[in-house]
Design a protein around this motif. Sequence first.
Motif, short mmCIF file in Angstrom:
data_model
loop_
_atom_site.label_atom_id
_atom_site.label_comp_id
_atom_site.label_asym_id
_atom_site.label_seq_id
_atom_site.Cartn_x
_atom_site.Cartn_y
_atom_site.Cartn_z
N GLU A 37 33.32 38.90 23.37
CA GLU A 37 34.62 39.56 23.42
C GLU A 37 34.97 40.15 22.04
N VAL A 38 34.64 39.41 20.99
CA VAL A 38 34.94 39.88 19.63
C VAL A 38 34.08 41.11 19.33
N VAL A 39 32.80 41.03 19.71
CA VAL A 39 31.90 42.16 19.48
C VAL A 39 32.38 43.39 20.24
N GLN A 40 32.79 43.17 21.48
CA GLN A 40 33.28 44.30 22.29
C GLN A 40 34.53 44.92 21.65
N PHE A 41 35.40 44.08 21.16
CA PHE A 41 36.64 44.59 20.55
C PHE A 41 36.33 45.45 19.32
N GLU A 42 35.42 44.94 18.47
CA GLU A 42 35.02 45.72 17.29
C GLU A 42 34.48 47.08 17.71
N ARG A 43 33.61 47.06 18.70
CA ARG A 43 32.96 48.31 19.12
C ARG A 43 33.98 49.28 19.72
N SER A 44 34.87 48.76 20.54
CA SER A 44 35.84 49.64 21.19
C SER A 44 36.75 50.30 20.16
N VAL A 45 37.21 49.50 19.18
CA VAL A 45 38.11 50.07 18.17
C VAL A 45 37.34 51.08 17.31
N SER A 46 36.12 50.72 16.92
CA SER A 46 35.30 51.65 16.11
C SER A 46 35.14 52.96 16.82
N SER A 47 34.89 52.89 18.12
CA SER A 47 34.67 54.13 18.84
C SER A 47 35.98 54.90 19.04
N PHE A 48 37.05 54.21 19.36
CA PHE A 48 38.33 54.90 19.59
C PHE A 48 38.85 55.55 18.30
N LEU A 49 38.73 54.84 17.17
CA LEU A 49 39.28 55.35 15.91
C LEU A 49 38.23 56.10 15.08
N ASN A 50 37.01 56.12 15.58
CA ASN A 50 35.90 56.70 14.83
C ASN A 50 35.81 56.08 13.42
N SER A 51 35.74 54.76 13.42
CA SER A 51 35.65 54.01 12.16
C SER A 51 34.26 53.40 12.06
N SER A 52 33.63 53.48 10.89
CA SER A 52 32.27 52.94 10.75
C SER A 52 32.27 51.42 10.89
N PHE A 53 33.25 50.77 10.27
CA PHE A 53 33.31 49.30 10.32
C PHE A 53 34.73 48.87 10.70
N LYS A 167 41.79 62.43 12.06
CA LYS A 167 41.31 61.17 11.46
C LYS A 167 42.34 60.07 11.66
N ALA A 168 41.89 58.94 12.15
CA ALA A 168 42.82 57.87 12.53
C ALA A 168 43.49 57.21 11.33
N ALA A 169 44.71 56.75 11.54
CA ALA A 169 45.41 55.93 10.55
C ALA A 169 44.53 54.71 10.27
N GLY A 170 44.29 54.45 9.01
CA GLY A 170 43.46 53.31 8.64
C GLY A 170 42.05 53.71 8.25
N THR A 171 41.66 54.97 8.58
CA THR A 171 40.29 55.38 8.27
C THR A 171 40.23 56.38 7.11
N TRP A 172 41.38 56.62 6.47
CA TRP A 172 41.43 57.58 5.38
C TRP A 172 41.10 56.95 4.03
N SER A 173 41.13 55.65 3.95
CA SER A 173 41.17 54.99 2.65
C SER A 173 40.00 54.03 2.46
N ASP A 174 40.00 53.33 1.32
CA ASP A 174 38.94 52.33 1.08
C ASP A 174 38.98 51.28 2.19
N VAL A 175 40.18 50.76 2.42
CA VAL A 175 40.35 49.82 3.54
C VAL A 175 41.68 50.14 4.23
N GLY A 176 41.64 50.20 5.54
CA GLY A 176 42.86 50.38 6.33
C GLY A 176 43.12 49.08 7.08
N CYS A 177 44.39 48.68 7.15
CA CYS A 177 44.71 47.38 7.75
C CYS A 177 45.58 47.55 8.98
#
Length: 363
Positions: A37-53, A167-177
């Motif tokens: 479930e945790v892995v799926q959540f990471e993947r879904s958010v990465s794909s939705f926000l186009n975030s590498s990590f 570009k999604a909020a949180g993906t513009w910077s060194d770290v987005g929270c």
Amino acid sequence: MNIPFLDLGRLEENLKERLKNRFSEVLEAGVFSGGKEVVQFERSVSSFLNSSFSIPCANGTDALELALRALKIGPGDEVIVPAMTWVSTAEVVVLVGAKPIFWDTDEEGLLRSDWEKAVTAKTKVVMPVHLYGKMVDMENLTKKAESLGLFVIEDAAQAFGAFQDGKAAGTWSDVGCLSFYPTKNLGALGEAGMCLTQNSQLSTQIRMLLNHGQPVRDQHELVGRNSRIDTIQAAFLNVILEDFETNQQKRKAIAAQYLDSFSGIEGLRLPTGILDSDHNAHLFVIQNERRDELKAFLAEKSIGTAIHYPMILPDMLPFRSVGDFENARKLAETGLSLPLNPYLKTEELDFICKSVLEFFGRG
Ligand SMILES: Cc1ncc(COP(=O)(O)O)c(C=O)c1O
């Protein structure tokens, strides 16, 4: 009619069923920390926000603290923080031993664009906050930070799903929270948060910090902590994410009706840009000199409202500092959040609009 500011007990029956089913699945699987479930959540958010990590953690406050620690911010360092935000943004700076330097916001609560005047030889980070779901102009901010040699940590706790120039909020910077506190647009059934980064080294560092400094089990390479997301929250979030875009449409429609109903009222400031993609319509904050009277008037009609937030950070006991915080202070004195959530019924929305208009003599 009793209209709460937000009643999370009103989740749709269909969603409740899906959540109960997912809970049963997790219970049967018997995996309550980490897992698919945790892995799926990471993947879904990465794909939705186009975030590498996309690194889930226990809550949004931890996400901010982990970001600072990963960037090795500590004693002797200064971090620029807007005067108006939720307390976490400054709290974490103090927790890592650094000093928050408060700067005023614009009239709607976003870090004022002349923040570089606060920069000293000790400044290491600037922390813009996408307050109420509205994104700070990130193109300009990141360019300026880069030219000054500063890190940027985006506090996107309130802005999940807002996109600026694609570009999604949180993906513009060194770290987005991000925060998945239950009242957020993507809210868990408990506490959860996330760090987004496009930098693989930072991602490794954050993953270790939130799991006792371990790259792999029983190998401790630095002093970390436990800030892992609960598996059950990741599982719930996987289900809740399915409805995110439908809920966003509902929020935008409510915001549109408010804007339409209240346009042209003298002395009433309405949020700007709330229908644009770089605003996720988290909160609908209006501003008026008679805010307290309006709040009481609506309460009299059983309409719940909220104040985000009644006190600016530099006025709070742990963060006392002096400076020009005129806009932030005015927002604290005049801002009022009207109900804005996908559970609001049409007749409730109409009644809120009618009541606000009545207060301003437009009945
Ligand atoms: C602007 C802001 N920063 C940080 C946080 C902290 O998130 P959490 O409550 O998940 O710790 C929140 C949410 O409460 C927030 O609104």
